[in-house]
Design a protein around this motif. Structure first.
Motif, short mmCIF file in Angstrom:
data_model
loop_
_atom_site.label_atom_id
_atom_site.label_comp_id
_atom_site.label_asym_id
_atom_site.label_seq_id
_atom_site.Cartn_x
_atom_site.Cartn_y
_atom_site.Cartn_z
N THR A 24 25.09 -20.46 -26.68
CA THR A 24 23.95 -20.88 -26.52
C THR A 24 23.66 -20.94 -24.89
OG1 THR A 24 24.78 -23.23 -26.16
CG2 THR A 24 24.04 -22.38 -28.13
N ASP A 25 22.37 -21.02 -24.45
CA ASP A 25 22.10 -21.26 -23.02
C ASP A 25 22.01 -22.81 -22.55
OD1 ASP A 25 21.90 -18.59 -22.94
OD2 ASP A 25 19.79 -18.31 -23.16
N CYS A 26 22.68 -23.58 -23.28
CA CYS A 26 22.44 -25.03 -22.71
C CYS A 26 23.91 -25.67 -22.13
CB CYS A 26 21.90 -25.64 -24.09
SG CYS A 26 21.87 -27.41 -23.92
N PRO A 27 24.02 -25.60 -21.03
CA PRO A 27 25.16 -26.45 -20.68
C PRO A 27 25.41 -27.85 -21.18
CG PRO A 27 24.21 -25.28 -18.85
CD PRO A 27 23.17 -25.08 -19.81
N SER A 28 26.46 -28.40 -21.03
CA SER A 28 26.42 -29.64 -21.69
C SER A 28 25.73 -30.82 -20.67
CB SER A 28 27.87 -30.22 -21.96
OG SER A 28 28.65 -30.02 -20.89
#
Lengths: 102, 298
Positions: A24-28
């Motif tokens: 995914t392109d969503c860092p935590s």
């Protein structure tokens, strides 16, 4: 996310036809704002800070950055564990009650 | 001494408890190994800490496996890379398991991986109990500790068995490199992990990672506890390279074990004679280690 990630082949012939692992392109840090857990807030006295980087080194939440003016805490993610205040060699960091700041 | 690299491969926003030692363990390990690392994580605290889909906490490829299979899955990843012709010095495969996933449940997969000589680094981050599931005792829980499965009441049923010495277990496989490292000394930790990275064959790293939740200690003293553990010889920092012992951090002034114990709520119930017994055992282990160092370096 590219379309290829979700390409589905009804009758797969080999591994190339199987869907790839989804990255995914969503860092935590976009999803989890852990700063709301905090009960104690570290306050850096920038006049006393000697920019040694020990607080940055020992921060388990990667929430301290040593900038030109001194150590800067990212309050969106700091959980208020107090390791930085404990390890600071010049006692430039104080732990204050979070309730006084909200 | 190696400096702590500035590169961060662990993002902010982990769901670790405040003051978590395991978060430190991962952060420093990734700083040491760099971006070309593949990591295998079984059920442990680190299965929870990165958060839920679609959040991405670690900037490296990660494979979640079953509790007992870290050694086997990292062997598999390494075999796949070998089949693709990737040099082991180029991409490092790591099995990153807790003390339960290494010393208890995962010990046969670990043993198999070491015995086959698979070129991986097996890491045990040791928080001395099954912290993720609610502080149950493990083989690595030290003598005298309170856990939820060794509760302390009128029966005085604290843990009566000693801590399993995993360094000796892995050394019995005849592996090229094994080391204990502590998050209280990050420069030394990074130096030893980088050393392990460059050695061909199976390597083992034992990371000492305090857990404020399970040890009933204040989150702010996580690092202090690490330093006290080294200074009191409860957790000596040493490495075994091709069978040769080397203690790379000897305490200048050895402090009494009770200074380390009294900061942790899990040892609060221990009477004076038990503390003395723990001190005696720690001294014995330390003497033994010094003799091993002397004997293997002759």
């Amino acid at each position: 996310m590219s379309e290829e990630v979700f390409r589905i082949v009804i009758d797969p012939k080999d591994h190339r036809d199987l869907p790839r692992a989804v990255i995914t392109d969503c860092p935590s840090h976009l999803m989890t704002k852990t700063g709301s857990w905090r009960t104690l807030r570290p306050i850096v006295d920038l006049e006393e800070c000697i920019k040694c980087g020990i607080c940055w080194k020992f921060c388990p939440d990667v929430s301290i950055e040593v900038k030109e003016e001194g150590a800067v805490v990212d309050y969106d993610y700091c959980k208020g564990c107090g390791i930085c205040a404990k390890e600071c060699p010049v006692n430039a960091i104080d732990m204050k009650k979070e309730a006084d700041y909200v | 001494m190696a400096k702590v690299p500035e590169m961060e491969l662990m993002n902010k926003g982990t769901t670790a408890c405040p003051g978590c030692g395991a978060a430190h363990a991962m952060r420093y390990m990734l700083k040491a190994l760099g971006k070309k690392t593949m990591i295998n994580i079984p059920a442990c605290c680190w299965a929870v800490i990165p958060g839920v889909y679609p959040s991405r906490n670690l900037e490296i490829p990660l494979l979640y496996t079953a509790f007992e299979t870290t050694g086997a899955s990292s062997s598999g990843v390494r075999a796949a890379l070998n089949a693709k012709g990737v040099d082991p010095r180029e991409i490092t495969v790591v099995g990153f398991a807790g003390d339960g996933g290494t010393a208890d449940i995962g010990i046969q997969a670990l043993s198999g991986c070491l015995e086959r000589g698979t070129d991986t680094i097996q890491v045990m981050y040791d928080n001395e109990a099954y912290m993720n599931t609610g502080i149950q005792r493990s083989g690595e829980t030290p003598y005298g500790a309170w856990t939820t499965t060794t509760p302390v009441g009128s029966q005085k049923a604290w843990k009566k068995n000693p801590k399993k010495n995993m360094m000796e277990v892995v050394n019995a496989h005849g592996i090229p490199y094994a080391a204990t490292v502590s998050i209280g000394h990050p420069e030394l930790m990074i130096e030893k992990i980088q050393k392990a990275k460059d050695i061909p064959g199976p390597k083992f790293i034992h990371i000492y990672a305090p857990c404020p939740t399970g040890w009933r200690s204040d989150p702010s003293i996580t690092i202090e506890l690490c330093k006290l553990a080294v200074d009191s010889c409860v957790f000596p920092l040493y490495e075994i390279e091709y069978g040769e012992y080397k203690i790379y951090k000897k305490p200048k002034n050895k402090i009494p074990v009770k200074d380390y114990l009294k900061l942790q709520g899990r040892f609060r119930h221990l009477p004076q004679e038990e503390v003395e017994m723990i001190q005696k055992n720690v001294d014995k282990e330390w003497e033994l280690l010094l003799k091993k160092e002397e004997f293997t370096n002759e």
